[in-house]
Design an enzyme around this catalytic site. Structure first.
Site, mmCIF file in Angstrom:
data_model
loop_
_atom_site.group_PDB
_atom_site.id
_atom_site.type_symbol
_atom_site.label_atom_id
_atom_site.label_comp_id
_atom_site.label_asym_id
_atom_site.label_seq_id
_atom_site.Cartn_x
_atom_site.Cartn_y
_atom_site.Cartn_z
ATOM 1 N N PRO A 1 -14.179 -6.172 -6.126
ATOM 2 C CA PRO A 1 -13.040 -5.247 -6.137
ATOM 3 C C PRO A 1 -12.784 -4.692 -4.738
ATOM 4 O O PRO A 1 -13.690 -4.605 -3.919
ATOM 5 C CB PRO A 1 -13.482 -4.135 -7.092
ATOM 6 C CG PRO A 1 -14.965 -4.223 -7.133
ATOM 7 C CD PRO A 1 -15.328 -5.647 -6.846
ATOM 8 N N LYS A 2 -11.550 -4.331 -4.494
ATOM 9 C CA LYS A 2 -11.192 -3.670 -3.240
ATOM 10 C C LYS A 2 -11.301 -2.175 -3.468
ATOM 11 O O LYS A 2 -10.583 -1.598 -4.265
ATOM 12 C CB LYS A 2 -9.763 -4.057 -2.823
ATOM 13 C CG LYS A 2 -9.184 -3.238 -1.671
ATOM 14 C CD LYS A 2 -9.993 -3.371 -0.401
ATOM 15 C CE LYS A 2 -9.367 -2.549 0.727
ATOM 16 N NZ LYS A 2 -10.235 -1.493 1.195
ATOM 17 N N TRP A 3 -12.241 -1.561 -2.802
ATOM 18 C CA TRP A 3 -12.414 -0.115 -2.886
ATOM 19 C C TRP A 3 -11.433 0.531 -1.921
ATOM 20 O O TRP A 3 -10.917 -0.113 -1.028
ATOM 21 C CB TRP A 3 -13.847 0.245 -2.498
ATOM 22 C CG TRP A 3 -14.862 -0.326 -3.438
ATOM 23 C CD1 TRP A 3 -15.404 -1.575 -3.383
ATOM 24 C CD2 TRP A 3 -15.427 0.312 -4.568
ATOM 25 N NE1 TRP A 3 -16.281 -1.748 -4.414
ATOM 26 C CE2 TRP A 3 -16.318 -0.598 -5.158
ATOM 27 C CE3 TRP A 3 -15.280 1.571 -5.139
ATOM 28 C CZ2 TRP A 3 -17.059 -0.294 -6.284
ATOM 29 C CZ3 TRP A 3 -16.023 1.873 -6.265
ATOM 30 C CH2 TRP A 3 -16.893 0.948 -6.827
#
Length: 150
Positions: free
Chosen positions: A27-29
């Site tokens: 995931p892209k935080w």
């Protein structure tokens, strides 16, 4: 022996979020992409995707790396700051300009966390290993770290 972190692998846009067989995604935080190196001489480097040394702005990450990671380790991940139960990118940005005493104060007020998603150095460059092998080695590393902390 001194070694360098590799160039970060960059994201690639895709037409569909469905992953082909054998692929993996993270995931892209809402944070800063960062690589972390722990060298044998006690030197720690926290480097941005553009190559900027951010170590002085995040003393808690440096201290945690020295306390928990073996020497000759290189990681790829993302720096994040949580505030009131959510990711606070603006706090992370404010942390970049703080050094010395100011960085320690900021670390107490808005502590950063390092979300690791890849192992890039383990006594030698491992970027040539298949992803599944690197991922297994990364998970083993953190099981060892968690066991040592007990």
């Amino acid at each position: 022996m001194t070694w360098s972190l590799p160039e970060p692998m960059l994201t690639v846009a895709v037409d569909s979020p469905a992953l082909p067989a054998g692929w993996a995604a993270e995931p892209k935080w809402d944070g800063f992409r960062a690589q972390l190196a722990v060298h044998t001489n006690g030197r720690v480097l926290l480097r941005s995707r553009q190559g900027t040394d951010m170590t002085g702005s995040f003393p808690e990450i440096r201290e945690a790396a020295l306390a928990q990671l073996p020497t000759d380790t290189g990681l790829d991940g993302e720096l994040v700051v949580w505030e009131s139960g959510r990711l606070a990118f603006e706090r992370l940005q404010q942390r970049l300009d703080r050094r010395g005493t100011g960085s320690g104060e900021a670390a107490r007020q808005w502590p950063a966390h390092y979300v690791v998603f890849d192992l890039v150095h383990a006594g030698g460059d491992v970027t040539g290993w298949p992803y599944q092998r690197r991922r297994a080695a990364l998970e083993s590393l953190f099981r060892t770290v968690a066991f040592r902390r007990r």
